[in-house]
Scaffold this motif. Sequence first.
Motif, mmCIF file in Angstrom:
data_model
loop_
_atom_site.group_PDB
_atom_site.id
_atom_site.type_symbol
_atom_site.label_atom_id
_atom_site.label_comp_id
_atom_site.label_asym_id
_atom_site.label_seq_id
_atom_site.Cartn_x
_atom_site.Cartn_y
_atom_site.Cartn_z
ATOM 1 N N GLU A 90 -34.987 -37.832 -3.466
ATOM 2 C CA GLU A 90 -35.574 -37.875 -2.123
ATOM 3 C C GLU A 90 -35.637 -36.459 -1.573
ATOM 4 O O GLU A 90 -34.649 -35.719 -1.596
ATOM 5 C CB GLU A 90 -34.723 -38.766 -1.202
ATOM 6 C CG GLU A 90 -35.339 -38.918 0.173
ATOM 7 C CD GLU A 90 -34.553 -39.890 1.060
ATOM 8 O OE1 GLU A 90 -33.494 -40.385 0.610
ATOM 9 O OE2 GLU A 90 -34.996 -40.132 2.195
ATOM 10 N N GLU B 252 -32.313 -41.673 -8.090
ATOM 11 C CA GLU B 252 -33.201 -41.663 -6.932
ATOM 12 C C GLU B 252 -33.358 -40.213 -6.495
ATOM 13 O O GLU B 252 -32.369 -39.482 -6.402
ATOM 14 C CB GLU B 252 -32.575 -42.487 -5.803
ATOM 15 C CG GLU B 252 -33.444 -42.593 -4.575
ATOM 16 C CD GLU B 252 -32.652 -43.154 -3.397
ATOM 17 O OE1 GLU B 252 -32.488 -44.375 -3.318
ATOM 18 O OE2 GLU B 252 -32.204 -42.339 -2.564
ATOM 19 N N THR C 35 -37.490 -43.738 -7.315
ATOM 20 C CA THR C 35 -36.450 -43.942 -8.331
ATOM 21 C C THR C 35 -37.142 -43.847 -9.685
ATOM 22 O O THR C 35 -38.304 -44.234 -9.833
ATOM 23 C CB THR C 35 -35.748 -45.304 -8.211
ATOM 24 O OG1 THR C 35 -36.745 -46.326 -8.248
ATOM 25 C CG2 THR C 35 -34.969 -45.419 -6.923
ATOM 26 N N LYS D 201 -40.147 -39.617 -2.213
ATOM 27 C CA LYS D 201 -39.005 -40.467 -2.532
ATOM 28 C C LYS D 201 -39.361 -41.403 -3.677
ATOM 29 O O LYS D 201 -40.408 -42.052 -3.651
ATOM 30 C CB LYS D 201 -38.586 -41.273 -1.294
ATOM 31 C CG LYS D 201 -37.279 -42.030 -1.487
ATOM 32 C CD LYS D 201 -36.793 -42.674 -0.202
ATOM 33 C CE LYS D 201 -35.480 -43.408 -0.456
ATOM 34 N NZ LYS D 201 -35.027 -44.166 0.715
#
Lengths: 380, 380
Positions: free
Chosen positions: A97, A95, A4, A2
């Motif tokens: 993930e 982002e 950004t 995960k």
Amino acid sequence: MKLTIRKDELNEAIQQVSKASSTRPAIPILGGIKIDVTHQGVTLTASDTDISIQSFIPVENSEFIIAKVEKPGSVVLPAKFFVEIVKKLPSDELEIEVKEHHQTSIRSGSSDIQMVGLDPEEFPVLPSIEESESISVPGDLLKAMIRQTVFAASTSEQTPILTGALWNLQEGQLKFVATDRHRLASRTASVVTEPGYRFSNVVIAGKTLVELSRLISDDSSQVEIVVADNQVLFKVNQVLFYSRILDGTYPDTSKIIPQEFQTELVLHTKKLTDAIDRAYLMSREEKTNIVRLATQEDGTIEISSSSTELGRVTEHLEVKELTGEPLRIAFNSKYMLDALKVIDSEYLFIGFKGAMSPIIIKPIDHPYSLHLILPYRTTG
Amino acid sequence: MKLTIRKDELNEAIQQVSKASSTRPAIPILGGIKIDVTHQGVTLTASDTDISIQSFIPVENSEFIIAKVEKPGSVVLPAKFFVEIVKKLPSDELEIEVKEHHQTSIRSGSSDIQMVGLDPEEFPVLPSIEESESISVPGDLLKAMIRQTVFAASTSEQTPILTGALWNLQEGQLKFVATDRHRLASRTASVVTEPGYRFSNVVIAGKTLVELSRLISDDSSQVEIVVADNQVLFKVNQVLFYSRILDGTYPDTSKIIPQEFQTELVLHTKKLTDAIDRAYLMSREEKTNIVRLATQEDGTIEISSSSTELGRVTEHLEVKELTGEPLRIAFNSKYMLDALKVIDSEYLFIGFKGAMSPIIIKPIDHPYSLHLILPYRTTG
């Protein structure tokens, strides 16, 4: 996994590596881009097994934070869609993930994208190259060397070894040669190496060199080249570019290059190029590309071509120097234009050893470039 | 025929007319450019029988002498070679001389070109158009009208009439319509005409309109349009552009356009375009281009697409206005993007009459543009 990450930096790295992903992959994983995330940064890798490209994005540079890593990890995403969607995301940041079964979500502004990811364990492993010895070449020089030779490589898969350019290193001289049996281009340059370091018969596919060229910026920043048994690694800034070395032995071309000439000309490069270009337009209609060059009694030369349906082009050209015997010769004007277009000096030398022997074209400013074109046997 | 003429002016006129010469002519003369020389100037003509273009070069303009005519006459020269060789001639001026059997010599600087010319008597005669009535449209407006409609014309030769755009003139309103049965684009503009002048069912091939567009400069200089029985003539500065009118009757599309809607939206044009563009990227992988639009309980709309192999894109979009019933609808995102890209106002209106009825898209600034897209019947 995960994190950004800033869109622009990710997009730049994606564009760099995506050239190596297969557009028609034999297995889906080869059409993917592998993403490896650590607390140091993000590594992107693509590979079609002939070439592999890897680009590293650090979590921060001197100006700003590029990525915030919440959880390291890896995933492989289908290149074609990934390349295009990142470019078009609405926000400056995204982002990424990865959840169960490599299911990947990308969020940016009001966009929510769910992608079917692939198992990174199945992705090809990059060649391991021992970095004992390497050479460094300024980027702009390497690009010029590629541009001045690669056009002469064969495009026919019948002789795979000739679809590549031959690289040799000897006594600090790096030499590129490419030939398709009808013409040859070679380019030499002095490079900085460890004393005694040499290699030979390193043959790299022409289309790989064209891709490599696109990654190199037009300045003198160094490209590091590491040659291993069957791979070459190029380090271009944050990018690693791996290329397979073509199998086979490149033919010895040194013996076909004449050293003495019966007729020698020095001509203005641009004027000769333009005159042959006009004759080429006519010769092209005949599909032969045959153009004739003949010395004249008044010390000029005549360049001509003809087509039964269209007519005839005749060009008269002043020479800077003309020595030796009178000459009439015919050649493929497309091959001649290809060579003339990469000659970077104002005047050039052309040497002839008779109407049936190879034609040699060289810039007069320096000894680093040489072009050879076989003449046509024609009547009249 | 014998003259000298400035290369740049001749080249410009050649570029203009050459679009009308056939690249694969049924007979050689149709692959040629006709040159007519008088003491007033030089007229170039090319024609593939569907379109004909004529350009006139006067012997002088306000600044300088363009051509010196020694002997008037005519000849037809093969377009492809003529177009390319004139561009590349070494001098700013060239001499053209036609001798026996249409044999033509072109001399410029050190270049001497002999061309096999063709008999101008065999060249197609341009349509004679009686210029009783005509309309004038500013060039930039005409270009915009073409650009905003022609993309919706059919590319299938199965229904030839739909490969064209329909032009009607009534009460000073010029209207263009194009449709391929899946979507429709229309554009109207007020033009200056003689009182009572009107025409209908003038259908001009889409590819002809694209060629015409390229001849028109991006300013408000007037294009004069003369409609005859089976031909339309466009006068663009020194250029005459003749187009055939397509045979057949264009279908009446007025009845398929809904006038009342169950759901009405006003949206930001660019934001909608970008969101659909992202959804399109995913839908394209499925080859269907299906994108879904659904109103949400919170007053926003959701745009989405999915692919079994790749995943799903979901976009949320604020609306400026939303009235009427909740809606779920699916459509071809490529068709929607084509329409959105030519809408020139910041906000647009979309009207729906249920999931099975045509979707109407209009700019909100003016009533001159209308786009229609048929929805897809989908499950879920």
